[in-house]
Design a protein around this motif. Sequence first.
Motif, short mmCIF file in Angstrom:
data_model
loop_
_atom_site.label_atom_id
_atom_site.label_comp_id
_atom_site.label_asym_id
_atom_site.label_seq_id
_atom_site.Cartn_x
_atom_site.Cartn_y
_atom_site.Cartn_z
N ASP A 1 0.91 -1.30 0.04
CA ASP A 1 0.04 -0.05 -0.05
C ASP A 1 0.92 1.23 -0.12
OD1 ASP A 1 -3.22 0.72 0.65
OD2 ASP A 1 -1.72 2.30 1.81
N ALA A 2 0.72 1.88 -1.14
CA ALA A 2 1.82 3.03 -1.13
C ALA A 2 1.51 4.33 -0.32
CB ALA A 2 1.51 3.78 -2.94
N ARG A 3 0.45 4.33 0.25
CA ARG A 3 -0.20 5.36 1.12
C ARG A 3 0.68 5.27 2.71
NH1 ARG A 3 -6.37 5.04 -0.70
NH2 ARG A 3 -5.24 3.03 -1.30
N ARG A 4 0.75 3.83 2.96
CA ARG A 4 1.31 3.82 4.34
C ARG A 4 2.82 3.32 4.00
NH1 ARG A 4 -1.82 1.52 9.41
NH2 ARG A 4 0.07 0.86 9.55
N LYS A 5 3.03 2.89 2.95
CA LYS A 5 4.42 2.32 2.59
C LYS A 5 4.75 1.34 3.40
CE LYS A 5 6.21 6.87 1.03
NZ LYS A 5 5.10 7.67 1.21
N GLN A 6 3.77 0.55 3.49
CA GLN A 6 3.71 -0.91 4.17
C GLN A 6 3.06 -1.90 3.50
OE1 GLN A 6 2.40 0.46 8.03
NE2 GLN A 6 4.24 -0.52 9.03
N TYR A 7 3.13 -3.12 3.74
CA TYR A 7 2.39 -4.31 3.09
C TYR A 7 1.23 -4.37 4.22
CZ TYR A 7 5.86 -5.60 -0.19
OH TYR A 7 6.81 -5.84 -1.33
N TYR A 8 0.16 -4.98 3.80
CA TYR A 8 -1.07 -5.65 4.53
C TYR A 8 -0.94 -7.04 4.25
CZ TYR A 8 -4.20 -4.96 0.69
OH TYR A 8 -5.07 -4.82 -0.38
N LEU A 9 -1.45 -7.79 5.26
CA LEU A 9 -1.74 -9.06 5.21
C LEU A 9 -3.25 -9.54 4.65
CD1 LEU A 9 -0.81 -12.15 5.73
CD2 LEU A 9 -1.99 -11.81 8.14
N HIS A 10 -3.16 -10.38 3.49
CA HIS A 10 -4.53 -10.94 3.17
C HIS A 10 -4.34 -12.34 2.83
CE1 HIS A 10 -3.14 -11.21 -1.08
NE2 HIS A 10 -2.25 -10.13 -0.66
N ASN A 11 -4.99 -13.23 3.72
CA ASN A 11 -4.95 -14.71 3.48
C ASN A 11 -5.60 -15.36 2.39
OD1 ASN A 11 -3.25 -16.23 5.69
ND2 ASN A 11 -4.40 -15.08 6.95
N PHE A 12 -6.39 -14.44 1.90
CA PHE A 12 -7.20 -14.69 0.77
C PHE A 12 -7.19 -13.60 -0.45
CE2 PHE A 12 -9.17 -16.58 4.60
CZ PHE A 12 -9.11 -17.86 4.23
N LEU A 13 -7.97 -13.19 -0.82
CA LEU A 13 -7.86 -11.98 -1.77
C LEU A 13 -7.17 -10.80 -1.41
CD1 LEU A 13 -11.54 -11.95 -3.91
CD2 LEU A 13 -9.43 -13.14 -4.38
N ALA A 14 -6.63 -10.07 -2.22
CA ALA A 14 -5.85 -8.73 -1.76
C ALA A 14 -7.00 -7.83 -1.20
CB ALA A 14 -5.21 -8.18 -3.05
N SER A 15 -8.12 -7.99 -1.68
CA SER A 15 -9.31 -7.15 -1.40
C SER A 15 -9.93 -7.88 -0.05
CB SER A 15 -10.47 -7.08 -2.35
OG SER A 15 -10.83 -8.38 -3.07
N GLN A 16 -9.33 -8.50 0.67
CA GLN A 16 -9.83 -9.11 1.89
C GLN A 16 -8.59 -9.22 2.99
OE1 GLN A 16 -10.83 -12.86 -0.23
NE2 GLN A 16 -12.74 -12.73 0.90
#
Length: 536
Positions: free
Chosen positions: A152-167
Amino acid sequence: MQEWWRGAVTYQVYPRSFQDSNGDGVGDLPGITRRLDHLAGLGVDAVWLSPFFRSPMKDMGYDVSDYRDVDPVFGRLEDFDRLIERAHELGLKVIIDQVLSHTSDRHPAFVESRQNRLNPKADWYVWADARHDGGPPSNWLSVFGGTAWAWDARRKQYYLHNFLASQPDLNFHNPEVQDWALETLRFWLDRGVDGFRFDTVNYFFHDAKFRDNPSDYRIKPETEANPYGMQYHLFDKNQPETLPWLERVRGLLDEYGAISVGEMGESHHAIRMMNDYTAPGRLHQCYSFEMMGNDYSPGYFRAKLAEFFAGAAGGWPMWAFSNHDVPRHVSRWAAYGDTLDCLAKQAGSLLLSFEGSICLWQGEELGQTDTPLDLDELTDPQGIAFWPEPIGRDNTRTPMVWDASPQAGFSTGLPWLPVKAEQAARHVAGQAGVPGSVLEHYRAMLAFRRATPVLRTGRTRFLDLHDPVLGFVRGEGEAALLCLFNLSPVALSVTVAGAEHLDAVSFNAVLDGDRLTLGPNAAAFLPVTGEVSVRD
């Protein structure tokens, strides 16, 4: 408090595919309410509703954007209230899905969380810095393919999604998230639900150190189509913090006299984890995918039941042969059936004889089969991603078939998934009241289970028999019941002592003195009159 759930039978309804009431081709809550008489007449104890909450439907409702409202495609909150009222009038309990380990990326909390690292929801999701080379913080994989991390470019971090990137996954290490989840449950408890089915119940917590998963210790002859199965998931899920969280959930449920069912999404040690998750003070019951594979052997079923109860420590299982995530069992096990109808009836008798609670997937009572679908007919992101193997989930989610009218009585419009000829031939109207039909066999077997206390709560003693015969005794003394199954399409016979007659719910079985002939896919139920023994 009466434990109505112990040994009960729950029927899973997939709202999109059960009954459409307004002609848009998608099932809805008023449609379910209209068809509740079918479930009451079938003889089940409870209905489980898959998600009907507000959602962008990237994963057909398992990506929730508002947990306290009904998505307009399914109706309104008032429709849900009417459904609850009608179900309770018919004596049916209502269990609803709760998808709390992750949300939709359109959920207001995630929209706020991703803005920066300082906002009130900044720690509500699982965020992590990149490695020095810019890569994700761990090797964790998504169930739907590829890395489980999205940048995520806004936070300049990765977020976890065990399923879809939209989850995106919620951060249950944060007490605020736990409190929010409990208040969400309370919202539905106040509306009268009788319990919850918790989606991916072992995914709530992640390893806070983001340690890499090791490779799967099991030797595999070839690379899997989905690489998720190539890891041993020690750190991305299955964390010890889950157990005290479940105890908090149980405390809330006990306030209302409500019950819980957990989905154990795990291929390693699933039975052992079911034991842990259903220990006293945690979930009431839990199911896994152990019996939703291709093995239809006596040894396999015996091993799974024995494994659970050997280490149960007060826990309780729910067993199922199919659900909305796997191919239908009549299709999976077709090679073991003399005919599909014989196999469907035997599988129903077998499942409804197991010690534990039972879950039936909509359409099982018709002997429904999987629907072959082309790539351009799919909506399931998992099925599309891994086309053509493994088979996706749309094949089992096609609409319920009610009659022989156009669109199978499901809708007056074009159904969201097609009803093809093989599935259209198996409908409720064509089997209701027809002796020997799969539907009437399910009704008889469900009535038999309800009227036979040992089938709901009696302990199981397995008999030492050779394949393909599975045999066990449920209960003890004069109330005991001998259950025998020929899990093959070839007739055979056994010698039985200690039982005088077959119960009427038996099929493809003939008792002549002490000789019991088991026809193809036979199921035999014999009240025990003495010390029982069976010889091949």
